[in-house]
Design a protein around this motif. Structure first.
Motif, PDB file in Angstrom:
ATOM      1  N   ASN A  49     -31.208  11.413  -1.774  1.00  0.00           N
ATOM      2  CA  ASN A  49     -30.602  12.394  -0.869  1.00  0.00           C
ATOM      3  C   ASN A  49     -29.787  13.418  -1.648  1.00  0.00           C
ATOM      4  O   ASN A  49     -29.878  14.632  -1.421  1.00  0.00           O
ATOM      5  CB  ASN A  49     -29.689  11.694   0.149  1.00  0.00           C
ATOM      6  CG  ASN A  49     -30.450  10.935   1.207  1.00  0.00           C
ATOM      7  OD1 ASN A  49     -31.675  11.029   1.288  1.00  0.00           O
ATOM      8  ND2 ASN A  49     -29.743  10.168   2.005  1.00  0.00           N
ATOM      9  N   ASN A  55     -30.644  16.729   0.422  1.00  0.00           N
ATOM     10  CA  ASN A  55     -31.062  16.461   1.805  1.00  0.00           C
ATOM     11  C   ASN A  55     -30.100  15.463   2.433  1.00  0.00           C
ATOM     12  O   ASN A  55     -30.126  14.271   2.100  1.00  0.00           O
ATOM     13  CB  ASN A  55     -32.484  15.910   1.815  1.00  0.00           C
ATOM     14  CG  ASN A  55     -32.948  15.516   3.221  1.00  0.00           C
ATOM     15  OD1 ASN A  55     -32.344  15.925   4.221  1.00  0.00           O
ATOM     16  ND2 ASN A  55     -33.990  14.716   3.297  1.00  0.00           N
ATOM     17  N   LYS A  62     -29.760  14.849   5.821  1.00  0.00           N
ATOM     18  CA  LYS A  62     -30.098  14.539   7.214  1.00  0.00           C
ATOM     19  C   LYS A  62     -29.559  13.148   7.549  1.00  0.00           C
ATOM     20  O   LYS A  62     -29.805  12.185   6.819  1.00  0.00           O
ATOM     21  CB  LYS A  62     -31.612  14.581   7.403  1.00  0.00           C
ATOM     22  CG  LYS A  62     -32.050  14.263   8.824  1.00  0.00           C
ATOM     23  CD  LYS A  62     -33.573  14.289   8.942  1.00  0.00           C
ATOM     24  CE  LYS A  62     -34.009  13.907  10.352  1.00  0.00           C
ATOM     25  NZ  LYS A  62     -35.492  13.887  10.478  1.00  0.00           N
ATOM     26  N   ASN A  79     -23.296  14.954   8.815  1.00  0.00           N
ATOM     27  CA  ASN A  79     -24.326  14.708   7.814  1.00  0.00           C
ATOM     28  C   ASN A  79     -24.371  13.223   7.466  1.00  0.00           C
ATOM     29  O   ASN A  79     -23.520  12.437   7.901  1.00  0.00           O
ATOM     30  CB  ASN A  79     -24.062  15.532   6.546  1.00  0.00           C
ATOM     31  CG  ASN A  79     -24.466  16.990   6.721  1.00  0.00           C
ATOM     32  OD1 ASN A  79     -25.340  17.308   7.533  1.00  0.00           O
ATOM     33  ND2 ASN A  79     -23.818  17.884   5.981  1.00  0.00           N
ATOM     34  N   ASP A  80     -25.331  12.868   6.652  1.00  0.00           N
ATOM     35  CA  ASP A  80     -25.439  11.476   6.206  1.00  0.00           C
ATOM     36  C   ASP A  80     -24.239  11.117   5.332  1.00  0.00           C
ATOM     37  O   ASP A  80     -23.609  11.983   4.711  1.00  0.00           O
ATOM     38  CB  ASP A  80     -26.738  11.288   5.416  1.00  0.00           C
ATOM     39  CG  ASP A  80     -26.974   9.840   5.043  1.00  0.00           C
ATOM     40  OD1 ASP A  80     -27.313   9.052   5.938  1.00  0.00           O
ATOM     41  OD2 ASP A  80     -26.811   9.493   3.853  1.00  0.00           O
TER      42      ASP A  80
END
Length: 553
Positions: free
Chosen positions: A488, A493, A495, A542-543
């Protein structure tokens, strides 16, 4: 391969024909795992998973006669992987048998060659002996003496004694090279084979069943491929309750998913409140496994997809609870959990004697204890069951469920827990599951912050972040979590798979838990500060891996 095909490649079928079967093999149960009472059953390990279960005899089918039929029924990826594992196992077993057969043939040929050489030598000796009558008599006498000596030597030992001489081992585990060839003679075996698996016949060598044999499974096991200790570690099924030394907590691995797809759903009506990242995956798996589910969500549009899949729509939490036997809820934090129960048209208004409520939210022990008290005060039954995992594990039905409270309700939820998770634990009285869940997430959140810290330190010191990940993946820290979160960060990323704001909430609650018992949590406190900075940088939705951004800004 008659016994490998029988033992190593059984299909397990659910009681309802519409639920696909799964291939498995029979193994030894752990010594301290009691066999269920009632009908005869086998202890089965399922291919493609590390799951085990006691399976009734009538639910087993031999692999090869039903292979094509079962493959047509289930075309899922996991099922195909399990079938591939069966075929690979049988190929290896067949290869071993062929090698053994080849060695036996070679040994036989060597024996035959020796006999031929012996005959030729005897003929030559006879020809030479005919030159002298005295030598012939002497040779004949010596020959008879030798034969007599060998015969008496062989006859002096019974077959059993010879076997003992050839294999002077103590009683206990069979040697490795003999383990798969051991065929205990049990009357239970014959009863099994003359029943539902009558298509398989025992070879003539199996006869004279032992009288009054204990029907316990290990007495009629033909082959075992794992050591009992390894088998025990993989079990996530009905292990006996182990009381800890303190006596305060009971832990039991429950009827976790043997294999998603072979679950007999409860006939109770199920309600579910909250369709967030975790709840959505849970409801989807409940529906797939045949449960009757009524859903509600604060944002009603999220219900549409599940209604299309067969769910019913509840207009309010109170309506869902009043129309269902067991209602699950999974919401974000303590405030949302309280509002759901105590607010207008809330859960409490639908509770009456016999109604069941299962809170799967990750909250503090005080909150869950308060909710349990108000539910029980209305005659309801309460279970807390927070889940460990993320969105992907929720979608895959591979969550870990930590439950506490009403033990009977926990057992009533068995098929639901099987549908949504790979393992469930019963931890005793209300509050224990909340505490355990916070500790688990405290460790996970702190680890994630450390990963982000290491990656940023690598970057500022001129080291390759990818190389750092490669090194970590080759070491003791290697895990799916580590790899996914690092990917990630490397890809930018974020997500959400597990919201950053929720892991920070769990760290905050875990720190408070430590304070309540005067226990220091300095590592969690430091990690919490980093997550708070990430939230200030607008990373809440976000994550959790977006905590990385707290180090680079």
């Amino acid at each position: 391969l008659w016994f490998q095909c029988l033992i190593l490649s059984f299909f397990f079928r659910g009681k309802l024909g519409r639920y696909p079967p799964w291939p498995g093999k029979i193994v030894n149960p752990p010594k301290d795992l009691k066999k269920p009472r009632g009908k005869k059953c086998f202890f089965v390990k399922f291919f493609g998973t590390e799951d085990h279960a006691w399976i009734k005899v009538e639910q087993l089918k031999p692999y090869h006669p039903h292979k094509e039929e079962m493959i047509k029924i289930n075309k899922g990826k996991r099922f195909q992987q399990a079938v591939d594992a069966v075929e690979e196992f049988l190929r290896k077993t067949k290869g071993k048998d062929q090698a053994s057969s080849h060695n036996s043939t070679e040994e036989k040929n060597r024996c035959n060659s020796s006999e031929e050489r012996g005959k030729q030598s005897a003929g030559e000796e006879k020809r030479r002996a005919s030159l002298s009558e005295g030598k012939v008599k002497k040779s004949t006498g010596e020959g008879k003496k030798r034969v007599s000596s060998v015969s008496s030597e062989r006859g002096s030992k019974s077959p059993l004694k010879r076997a003992q001489d050839q294999s002077p081992r103590k009683r206990g585990r069979p040697p490795k090279d003999e383990k798969d060839l051991t065929i205990p003679e049990s009357s239970t075996v014959k009863r099994v084979m003359t029943g539902t698996v009558a298509g398989f016949k025992w070879p003539p060598s199996v006869s004279e069943p032992v009288k009054d044999s204990d029907p316990h499974f290990q007495h009629f096991l033909l082959s075992q491929t794992e050591k009992p200790a390894v088998c025990y570690q993989a079990i996530t099924k009905k292990l006996k309750v182990c009381e800890e030394e303190t006596g305060s907590t009971s832990i039991q691995a429950a009827d976790s998913t043997a294999v998603n797809g072979s679950i007999t759903p409860t006939d109770k009506k199920i309600g579910f409140l909250g369709l967030g990242l975790m709840g959505s995956g849970i409801v989807s798996n409940l529906l797939k496994m045949g449960h009757t589910v009524t859903v509600w969500n604060r944002t009603a549009e999220k219900c549409d997809l599940f209604i299309q899949e067969g769910a019913r729509l509840g207009r309010t939490p109170a309506e869902v609870v009043s129309t269902c036997d067991i209602t699950f809820a999974c919401v974000s934090d303590p405030k949302a959990a309280k509002d759901l129960v105590l607010g207008p048209s809330g859960v409490l208004q639908g509770i009456r004697p016999g109604k069941c409520y299962v809170d799967m939210s990750t909250v503090d022990a005080d909150t869950v204890t308060e909710l349990a008290q108000v539910i029980v005060s209305r005659g309801g039954r309460f279970l807390e069951a927070p889940v460990s995992g993320n969105q992907q594990l929720s979608n895959d039905g591979m969550l870990v469920i930590l439950a506490a409270g009403d033990r009977g309700l926990y057992e009533d939820c068995s098929s639901c827990f099987q549908a949504m998770g790979k393992t469930s634990f019963f931890l005793g009285e209300v509050g224990n599951a909340a505490k355990m869940m916070l500790i688990v997430n405290m460790v996970q959140g702190s680890f994630m912050a450390t990963i982000a810290e290491g990656l940023t330190l690598a970057q500022v010191t001129g080291q390759s972040q990818q190389t750092l990940l490669d090194i970590l993946n080759q070491g003791q820290l290697a895990s799916i979590f580590l790899d996914q979160k690092c990917q990630n960060i490397l890809q930018g990323n974020f997500k959400p798979d597990f919201y950053l704001k929720y892991i920070q909430k769990d760290l905050r609650l875990a720190i408070a838990l430590g304070d309540s018992v005067n226990h220091p949590t300095p590592m969690a406190a430091a990690a919490n500060e980093v997550y708070k900075r990430a939230k200030a940088l607008d990373q809440s939705d976000n994550d959790m891996s977006a905590v990385y951004r707290a180090y680079i800004h």
